[in-house]
Design a protein around this motif. Structure first.
Motif, PDB file in Angstrom:
ATOM      1  N   GLU A  74     -13.954   2.473   3.884  1.00 11.19           N
ATOM      2  CA  GLU A  74     -12.776   2.238   3.150  1.00 11.19           C
ATOM      3  C   GLU A  74     -12.907   2.763   2.000  1.00 11.19           C
ATOM      4  N   ALA A  75     -13.505   3.502   1.410  1.00 10.94           N
ATOM      5  CA  ALA A  75     -13.312   4.120   0.193  1.00 10.94           C
ATOM      6  C   ALA A  75     -13.171   5.193   0.005  1.00 10.94           C
ATOM      7  N   ALA A  76     -13.481   5.631   1.026  1.00  9.19           N
ATOM      8  CA  ALA A  76     -12.821   7.363   1.668  1.00  9.19           C
ATOM      9  C   ALA A  76     -11.375   6.992   1.675  1.00  9.19           C
ATOM     10  N   MET A  77     -11.060   5.910   2.059  1.00  5.54           N
ATOM     11  CA  MET A  77      -9.753   6.030   3.151  1.00  5.54           C
ATOM     12  C   MET A  77      -8.231   6.106   1.511  1.00  5.54           C
ATOM     13  N   GLU A  78      -6.993   6.677   1.726  1.00  2.16           N
ATOM     14  CA  GLU A  78      -6.275   6.824   1.243  1.00  2.16           C
ATOM     15  C   GLU A  78      -4.921   5.684   1.092  1.00  2.16           C
ATOM     16  N   SER A  79      -4.613   4.949   0.352  1.00  2.00           N
ATOM     17  CA  SER A  79      -3.464   4.323  -0.118  1.00  2.00           C
ATOM     18  C   SER A  79      -2.991   3.950   1.210  1.00  2.00           C
ATOM     19  N   HIS A  80      -2.830   1.895   1.950  1.00  2.00           N
ATOM     20  CA  HIS A  80      -2.040   1.522   3.008  1.00  2.00           C
ATOM     21  C   HIS A  80      -0.793   1.163   2.326  1.00  2.00           C
ATOM     22  N   GLU A  81      -0.446   1.862   1.521  1.00  2.00           N
ATOM     23  CA  GLU A  81       0.891   1.209   0.514  1.00  2.00           C
ATOM     24  C   GLU A  81       2.121   1.040   1.289  1.00  2.00           C
ATOM     25  N   ASP A  82       2.014   2.504   2.027  1.00  2.00           N
ATOM     26  CA  ASP A  82       3.398   3.095   2.473  1.00  2.00           C
ATOM     27  C   ASP A  82       2.758   2.845   3.808  1.00  2.00           C
ATOM     28  N   ARG A  83       2.232   2.346   4.873  1.00  2.00           N
ATOM     29  CA  ARG A  83       1.969   1.503   6.426  1.00  2.00           C
ATOM     30  C   ARG A  83       3.518   0.606   6.572  1.00  2.00           C
ATOM     31  N   PRO A  84       4.540   1.421   7.845  1.00  2.00           N
ATOM     32  CA  PRO A  84       5.058   0.236   7.584  1.00  2.00           C
ATOM     33  C   PRO A  84       5.182  -1.533   7.765  1.00  2.00           C
ATOM     34  N   GLU A  85       4.204  -1.314   8.571  1.00  2.00           N
ATOM     35  CA  GLU A  85       3.201  -3.322   8.770  1.00  2.00           C
ATOM     36  C   GLU A  85       2.908  -3.667   8.265  1.00  2.00           C
ATOM     37  N   VAL A  86       2.463  -3.017   7.369  1.00  2.00           N
ATOM     38  CA  VAL A  86       1.877  -3.992   5.657  1.00  2.00           C
ATOM     39  C   VAL A  86       2.555  -3.618   4.521  1.00  2.00           C
ATOM     40  N   GLN A  87       3.823  -2.752   4.691  1.00  2.00           N
ATOM     41  CA  GLN A  87       4.676  -3.054   3.765  1.00  2.00           C
ATOM     42  C   GLN A  87       5.252  -4.348   4.522  1.00  2.00           C
ATOM     43  N   ALA A  88       6.155  -4.727   5.311  1.00  2.00           N
ATOM     44  CA  ALA A  88       6.664  -5.641   6.237  1.00  2.00           C
ATOM     45  C   ALA A  88       5.835  -6.908   5.964  1.00  2.00           C
ATOM     46  N   ALA A  89       4.297  -6.939   5.748  1.00  2.00           N
ATOM     47  CA  ALA A  89       3.710  -8.402   5.509  1.00  2.00           C
ATOM     48  C   ALA A  89       3.496  -8.735   4.229  1.00  2.00           C
ATOM     49  N   PHE A  90       3.607  -7.769   3.461  1.00  2.00           N
ATOM     50  CA  PHE A  90       3.714  -8.533   2.106  1.00  2.00           C
ATOM     51  C   PHE A  90       5.184  -9.178   1.551  1.00  2.00           C
ATOM     52  N   GLU A  91       6.132  -7.672   2.318  1.00  2.00           N
ATOM     53  CA  GLU A  91       7.474  -8.336   2.206  1.00  2.00           C
ATOM     54  C   GLU A  91       8.355  -9.755   3.115  1.00  2.00           C
ATOM     55  N   THR A  92       7.666  -9.212   4.006  1.00  2.00           N
ATOM     56  CA  THR A  92       7.840 -11.036   5.507  1.00  2.00           C
ATOM     57  C   THR A  92       6.983 -11.673   4.927  1.00  2.00           C
ATOM     58  N   GLY A  93       6.026 -11.415   5.419  1.00  2.00           N
ATOM     59  CA  GLY A  93       4.755 -12.427   5.389  1.00  2.00           C
ATOM     60  C   GLY A  93       3.919 -11.507   6.948  1.00  2.00           C
ATOM     61  N   GLU A  94       4.680 -11.129   8.220  1.00  2.00           N
ATOM     62  CA  GLU A  94       4.286 -11.149   8.634  1.00  2.00           C
ATOM     63  C   GLU A  94       4.492  -8.909   9.203  1.00  2.00           C
ATOM     64  N   GLY A  95       3.886  -8.422  10.319  1.00  2.00           N
ATOM     65  CA  GLY A  95       5.410  -6.800  10.247  1.00  2.00           C
ATOM     66  C   GLY A  95       3.907  -6.359  11.524  1.00  2.00           C
ATOM     67  N   HIS A  96       4.654  -4.548  12.345  1.00  2.00           N
ATOM     68  CA  HIS A  96       4.229  -4.235  13.064  1.00  2.00           C
ATOM     69  C   HIS A  96       4.359  -3.198  13.541  1.00  2.00           C
ATOM     70  N   ASP A  97       3.661  -1.918  14.288  1.00  2.00           N
ATOM     71  CA  ASP A  97       4.256  -0.395  13.974  1.00  2.00           C
ATOM     72  C   ASP A  97       3.558  -0.658  15.220  1.00  2.00           C
ATOM     73  N   THR A  98       3.896   0.821  15.746  1.00  2.00           N
ATOM     74  CA  THR A  98       2.908   1.676  16.671  1.00  2.00           C
ATOM     75  C   THR A  98       3.127   3.031  16.148  1.00  2.00           C
ATOM     76  N   ARG A  99       2.188   4.029  16.263  1.00  2.00           N
ATOM     77  CA  ARG A  99       2.066   5.088  15.763  1.00  2.00           C
ATOM     78  C   ARG A  99       1.388   6.034  17.619  1.00  2.00           C
ATOM     79  N   LYS A 100       1.619   7.264  17.476  1.00  2.00           N
ATOM     80  CA  LYS A 100       0.789   7.699  18.286  1.00  2.00           C
ATOM     81  C   LYS A 100      -0.919   8.143  17.549  1.00  2.00           C
ATOM     82  N   SER A 101      -1.123   8.322  18.494  1.00  2.00           N
ATOM     83  CA  SER A 101      -2.622   8.901  17.919  1.00  2.00           C
ATOM     84  C   SER A 101      -2.333  10.598  17.578  1.00  2.00           C
ATOM     85  N   GLU A 102      -3.639  11.255  17.507  1.00  2.00           N
ATOM     86  CA  GLU A 102      -3.548  12.477  17.887  1.00  2.00           C
ATOM     87  C   GLU A 102      -3.902  12.975  19.255  1.00  2.00           C
TER      88      GLU A 102
END
Ligand code: ADP
Length: 469
Positions: free
Chosen positions: A90-118
């Motif tokens: 976790e120490a090496a991980m960048e900020s997760h502020e801009d992740r859509p599911e995280v943003q939604a959770a902070f705003e509405t309590g819940e959020g989800h997203d699907t992203r392509k892997s490498e």
């Protein structure tokens, strides 16, 4: 036709199968995605309600390591910093502020997203919930992407496709056969009026073919009869000629009879000539006379000329001839009009009584169409013969016809000329009173011929233009 229907059915079936399989695949993948997100949500909510991460400092979560394909847990604080991640440092991980599911959770309590892997084969599914302590708990899982699902199912899908396609080939073959079979049966038994026409769309077609078939048979029969009649008609004068000639040849005529026999030979030879002329004329008209030349003619004038020509004949029979009406134009072939006038006037004289009369009228009727009427005060024709006198070689009184030089073909020729000029003919007759034959000319022929000429002209112009280029 069979092949075409078969091929088209197969193309439709193949398209339908492919589209259905594709559609099913998308629907299936949609459900699959919903299922994963649903599961993640349940996990996240379970963690939240169990207060597992109420105080992360206290919790020894650092020891939780994600198994392959297992659940990944991430905790993000209000600044978006990752304070725990089960999959990475976790120490090496960048900020997760801009992740859509995280943003939604902070705003509405819940959020989800699907992203392509490498890798193209995998998708990452995320579900985030806001915990009571102000942190966001995110659970995540990797799953097959639609691409991978398709790849994995390819063999099954191909198998289903092949099976369905084979089934379709068999079915389409069967349907094509049952569709075409009634048509084939009909074609085989077309002549039999008892054969049922299964497809009502084919009924007019079949009726037309049957009609044509009947017409052909009728025509063939007519031709056969005509040939037999011609042979018979030719035979009579030829037998007479041959007989008289033979008598003269063997010196059996005697001086006093030779002249009479020569006269008979002459008369029969003339008869033959007239007959052959009529036959030629009729066969030309039959085959659609090609050298006709339609022009505007004054029928009144032509009738006058015909009367002058027949005057002598009429005088011999003590029949008077009269021309009534006025100058009226017809669009017609001159030679055929002369033939028509001659045949009608000649009959009116020949089937007349001594002292009788013939009235020829040429005028316009109420519709403005030119008509010709040839009326006599002769022997007339009884009703049962009236329809038949236009047939070839049909004569009411054979001996009178022959005695006056008739061939039995005059009115058949008239009927053909009338048809060729798109005119109509009618007959009114009463035995012992007389006969009137009326021919009415319409403007149809002229219209058609003008149209034809215009088309020819424009075709020639295009041809010239093309060769000129
Ligand atoms: P034909 O050479 O015998 O006159 P047509 O074809 O001209 O042959 O006429 C057929 C038959 O119709 C004639 O044989 C005759 O019996 C009858 N016919 C034709 N015109 C008249 C008429 N004007 N009056 C009475 N009978 C007629």
């Amino acid at each position: 036709m069979k092949r075409k229907i078969h091929m088209e059915l197969l193309i439709i079936a193949a398209l339908a199968i492919v589209l259905t399989l594709l559609f099913a695949l998308f629907v299936f993948y949609g459900l699959f995605q919903e299922q994963i997100i649903g599961d993640l949500r349940e996990d996240a909510i379970a963690f939240r309600s169990m207060n597992v991460f109420a105080d992360p400092e206290d919790l020894d979560i650092g020891s939780y390591q994600m198994e392959e394909g297992g659940l990944r847990i991430t905790l993000v604080d209000a600044e978006g910093d990752v304070i725990f991640d089960s999959d990475a440092n976790e120490a090496a991980m960048e900020s997760h502020e801009d992740r859509p599911e995280v943003q939604a959770a902070f705003e509405t309590g819940e959020g989800h997203d699907t992203r392509k892997s490498e890798t193209l084969d995998q998708n990452s599914f995320y579900y985030a919930v806001l915990l009571d302590n102000g942190l966001v708990l995110r659970v995540a899982r990797e799953a097959d992407s639609i691409f991978a699902v398709t790849k994995n199912m390819l063999v099954t899908v191909a198998g289903v496709f092949v099976l369905l396609f084979i089934f379709t080939v068999v079915l389409s073959n069967y349907f094509t056969k049952s569709l075409v079979q009634p048509i084939e049966e009909l074609a085989e038994n077309l002549g039999d009026p008892g054969t049922k026409v299964v497809y009502k769309e084919l009924a007019p077609f079949v009726a037309k073919i049957r009609q044509q078939h009947e017409d052909i048979l009728k025509n063939a029969k007519m031709r056969q009869e005509f040939t037999a009649n011609v042979s018979h008609e030719l035979k009579t004068p030829l037998t007479a000629i041959s007989g008289y000639a033979e008598l003269i040849e063997h010196g059996m005529a005697g001086k006093e009879n030779t002249e009479r026999f020569a006269g008979e030979i002459h008369k029969n030879a003339s008869r033959l000539l007239i007959l052959i002329n009529d036959i030629i004329q009729l066969s030309q008209l039959d085959g659609g006379k090609t050298d006709v030349e339609y022009t505007d003619l004054d029928l009144y004038k032509l009738a006058g000329e015909c009367i002058s020509m027949l005057k002598m004949n009429a005088q011999k029979q003590n029949v008077t001839m009269k021309l009534c009406g006025r100058s009226s134009m017809v669009f017609a072939d001159k030679q055929l009009m002369e033939e028509l006038l001659f045949n009608l006037c000649d009959n009116a004289i020949r089937y007349n009584n001594r002292g009788g009369s013939v009235t020829v009228t040429v005028d316009k009727n109420r519709e403005g169409n030119t008509f010709l009427s040839v009326k006599d005060t002769g022997i007339g024709i009884s009703p049962e013969h009236q329809d038949r006198i236009f047939e070839r070689f049909y004569r009411v009184d054979k001996s009178r016809s022959k005695a006056t030089g008739g061939t039995g073909l005059g009115l058949a020729i008239v009927k053909h000329i009338v048809a060729q000029h798109e005119a109509s003919i009618s007959l009114e007759s009463e035995p012992k009173k007389g006969t009137e034959i009326v021919v009415v000319f319409s403007g149809r022929l002229k219209e058609r011929e003008q149209q034809k000429r215009l088309e020819q002209q424009s075709a020639e112009q295009t041809k010239q233009k093309n060769t000129g280029d």
